[in-house]
Design a protein around this motif. Structure first.
Motif, mmCIF file in Angstrom:
data_model
loop_
_atom_site.group_PDB
_atom_site.id
_atom_site.type_symbol
_atom_site.label_atom_id
_atom_site.label_comp_id
_atom_site.label_asym_id
_atom_site.label_seq_id
_atom_site.Cartn_x
_atom_site.Cartn_y
_atom_site.Cartn_z
ATOM 1 N N SER A 6 18.724 -44.792 6.789
ATOM 2 C CA SER A 6 18.713 -43.558 7.566
ATOM 3 C C SER A 6 19.856 -43.577 8.582
ATOM 4 C CB SER A 6 17.384 -43.418 8.303
ATOM 5 O OG SER A 6 17.292 -44.384 9.339
ATOM 6 N N PRO A 69 6.801 -49.783 15.696
ATOM 7 C CA PRO A 69 6.696 -48.732 14.684
ATOM 8 C C PRO A 69 6.100 -47.421 15.200
ATOM 9 C CG PRO A 69 4.939 -50.301 14.407
ATOM 10 C CD PRO A 69 5.803 -50.833 15.522
ATOM 11 N N HIS A 70 5.399 -47.467 16.335
ATOM 12 C CA HIS A 70 4.780 -46.267 16.874
ATOM 13 C C HIS A 70 5.283 -46.055 18.299
ATOM 14 C CE1 HIS A 70 1.778 -48.107 14.053
ATOM 15 N NE2 HIS A 70 1.993 -46.944 13.486
ATOM 16 N N CYS A 77 8.972 -46.226 17.679
ATOM 17 C CA CYS A 77 8.988 -45.299 16.548
ATOM 18 C C CYS A 77 10.133 -45.598 15.582
ATOM 19 C CB CYS A 77 9.046 -43.855 17.013
ATOM 20 S SG CYS A 77 8.437 -42.710 15.747
ATOM 21 N N SER A 79 10.498 -47.065 11.463
ATOM 22 C CA SER A 79 9.730 -47.409 10.265
ATOM 23 C C SER A 79 9.999 -48.860 9.876
ATOM 24 C CB SER A 79 10.118 -46.489 9.107
ATOM 25 O OG SER A 79 11.447 -46.764 8.684
ATOM 26 N N ASN A 80 9.109 -49.413 9.040
ATOM 27 C CA ASN A 80 9.342 -50.759 8.520
ATOM 28 C C ASN A 80 10.637 -50.824 7.724
ATOM 29 O OD1 ASN A 80 6.857 -52.360 9.249
ATOM 30 N ND2 ASN A 80 5.879 -50.647 8.219
ATOM 31 N N ASP A 82 13.309 -48.956 8.168
ATOM 32 C CA ASP A 82 14.444 -48.886 9.086
ATOM 33 C C ASP A 82 14.669 -50.211 9.807
ATOM 34 O OD1 ASP A 82 15.258 -46.303 8.593
ATOM 35 O OD2 ASP A 82 14.003 -45.410 10.143
ATOM 36 N N HIS A 325 9.043 -49.919 2.359
ATOM 37 C CA HIS A 325 8.898 -48.494 2.041
ATOM 38 C C HIS A 325 7.455 -48.164 1.680
ATOM 39 C CE1 HIS A 325 9.775 -44.545 0.380
ATOM 40 N NE2 HIS A 325 9.207 -44.910 -0.754
ATOM 41 N N ASP A 328 5.315 -47.910 4.688
ATOM 42 C CA ASP A 328 5.575 -46.695 5.460
ATOM 43 C C ASP A 328 4.922 -45.470 4.839
ATOM 44 O OD1 ASP A 328 7.111 -48.033 7.357
ATOM 45 O OD2 ASP A 328 8.978 -47.712 6.262
ATOM 46 N N VAL A 329 4.973 -45.350 3.512
ATOM 47 C CA VAL A 329 4.520 -44.113 2.870
ATOM 48 C C VAL A 329 3.076 -44.178 2.384
ATOM 49 C CG1 VAL A 329 6.871 -43.534 2.168
ATOM 50 C CG2 VAL A 329 5.395 -44.762 0.560
#
Length: 409
Positions: A6, A69-70, A77, A79-80, A82, A325, A328-329
């Motif tokens: 990203s 991650p949050h 904030c 993601s794993n 990222d 990924h 995350d999803v």
């Protein structure tokens, strides 16, 4: 899925690599000197001056708490997926993660507190951890039982009125050697008669609570891993208020699963970073040394090892990114097979590549003059921490067997 990073990750990665070139690599020798001086003085369990100096620089550069991650009060904030490549960079220098407040076990402990702690617990413990003011340790493994099966844990957490009374012996409690360690997250049994995975709970224990004793530092292949260390700790009639429990009685396994998934990703990406650096060192050494009339890099055995190293590292990286990924999803539970696979693959790959790099360096490879012996000790250890290879292979096999059995129904 797309493997493109990203924009946020590309920006952080560029700045992080620049920080390493400007501040981390040039200070590796100074870090070693300062640690040697503290050991000669008889007290390596102190903050390293160069690390403290670089923390200030890293924070000003916006390279701080990158793992979270949050969002918590405006921070975090990521993601794993990222965070994974950033973790790989930090794996190239063993001590570098602390510079960015991204070192284990604090990252896992901060994420645990962010996800499961009460507001009062967050204010007391999470905020100073995020600020880099204190450090923490995670007390789960015990010397008297096979802790790869956490249901074996014997540490007792017994309620008496408005307090919990804790008795047990823990070891390989990473981070407990630091004088800045102020918090222990302790896993123990609150109800031995409950269902197998509902007997355990986690409580927050101040490091200076009466009855807490750090018995000794444990070595890993002869390394003391100062200044944070892996310590043996006893808890003898340690009393904490009932408000110290995380989430509630019997929910220790639930918390552990939430904590260990991201931690395994972090370990694996750091392992890949270590393997990358070992491969670079191997190639440099082979091109610089001559034996039996020609450069070592011209020997066919080394061509094979270089090629195998590149293949294995890239495969491990892709598998780790896939697991990140999936987490995350789909969530940690849905990604359990991928998490188990990368926890087996990444440290084994890193061990092999570091081992070949040691071989390329000859006697120098096993000396303290190079980073490789220390790297091997760390990577071999990663095959045990957060669940040994055998446990993860067992989990993978059960998933595959269940798939086929479901098709036959």
């Amino acid at each position: 899925m797309s493997w493109d990073y990203s924009p946020k990750t590309r920006d952080l990665l560029e700045r992080l690599n620049g920080f390493f070139e400007q501040h981390i690599y040039p200070n590796e020798e100074r870090h070693a000197r300062e640690m040697d001086a503290m050991r000669r003085a008889g007290d390596p369990w102190q903050p390293v001056p160069v690390v403290d100096e670089l923390k200030i620089v890293a924070r000003k550069a916006g390279l701080w708490n990158m793992f979270l991650p949050h969002p918590y009060k405006g921070d975090g904030c990521i993601s794993n997926l990222d965070y994974a490549p950033l973790c790989e960079v930090m794996g190239r220098v063993t001590w570098s993660s602390e510079v960015f407040n991204c070192s284990a076990p604090d990252t896992g402990n901060m994420e645990t507190l962010e996800r499961y702690a009460s507001d009062a617990q967050k204010q007391r413990w999470l905020e100073p951890l995020l600020g880099g003011e204190i450090r923490s340790a995670f007390l789960m493994t015990e010397p008297a039982v096979a802790s790869s099966d956490a249901t074996n844990i014997q540490c007792s957490i017994r309620r008496e009125g408005d307090e919990y009374v804790i008795n047990g012996r823990k070891w390989f409690s990473s981070g407990a050697g630091s004088p800045r360690c102020k918090l222990f997250i302790v896993m123990g049994k609150t109800d031995p008669d409950a269902p197998r995975h509902a007997q355990q709970s986690m409580v927050l224990v101040p490091r200076d609570a009466p009855g807490v004793t750090v018995v000794r530092p444990l070595t890993v292949f002869g390394y003391d891993d100062a200044p944070h260390g892996h310590m043996e700790v006893t808890l003898e009639n340690v009393r904490v208020p009932v408000s110290s429990i995380l989430l509630g009685e019997g929910r220790g396994f639930e918390i552990a699963q939430g904590r260990l998934g991201p931690g395994r990703i972090h370990h694996c990406m750091r392992s890949i970073g270590a393997a990358e650096r070992a491969l670079e060192m191997m190639v440099d050494r082979l091109q610089q040394r001559t034996a039996f009339g020609k450069a070592l890099s011209e020997q066919s055995i080394w061509h094979e090892r270089i090629a195998e190293s590149r293949c294995m590292i890239d495969q491990a990286r892709l598998l780790t990114l896939k697991a990140a990924h999936m987490m995350d999803v789909a969530g940690n539970k849905a990604a359990k097979a991928e998490i188990a696979m990368i926890k087996v693959v990444a440290p084994n790959v890193s061990c092999k590549v570091v081992d070949w790099a040691i071989q390329a360096h000859g006697a120098a490879g096993v000396s303290a003059d190079f980073w490789l012996a220390e790297a091997y000790a760390h990577q071999r250890t990663v095959r045990i921490v957060d669940g040994p290879d055998e446990v993860h292979r067992n989990a993978i096999a059960k998933i595959e067997l269940a798939k086929r059995a479901a098709l036959r129904r």
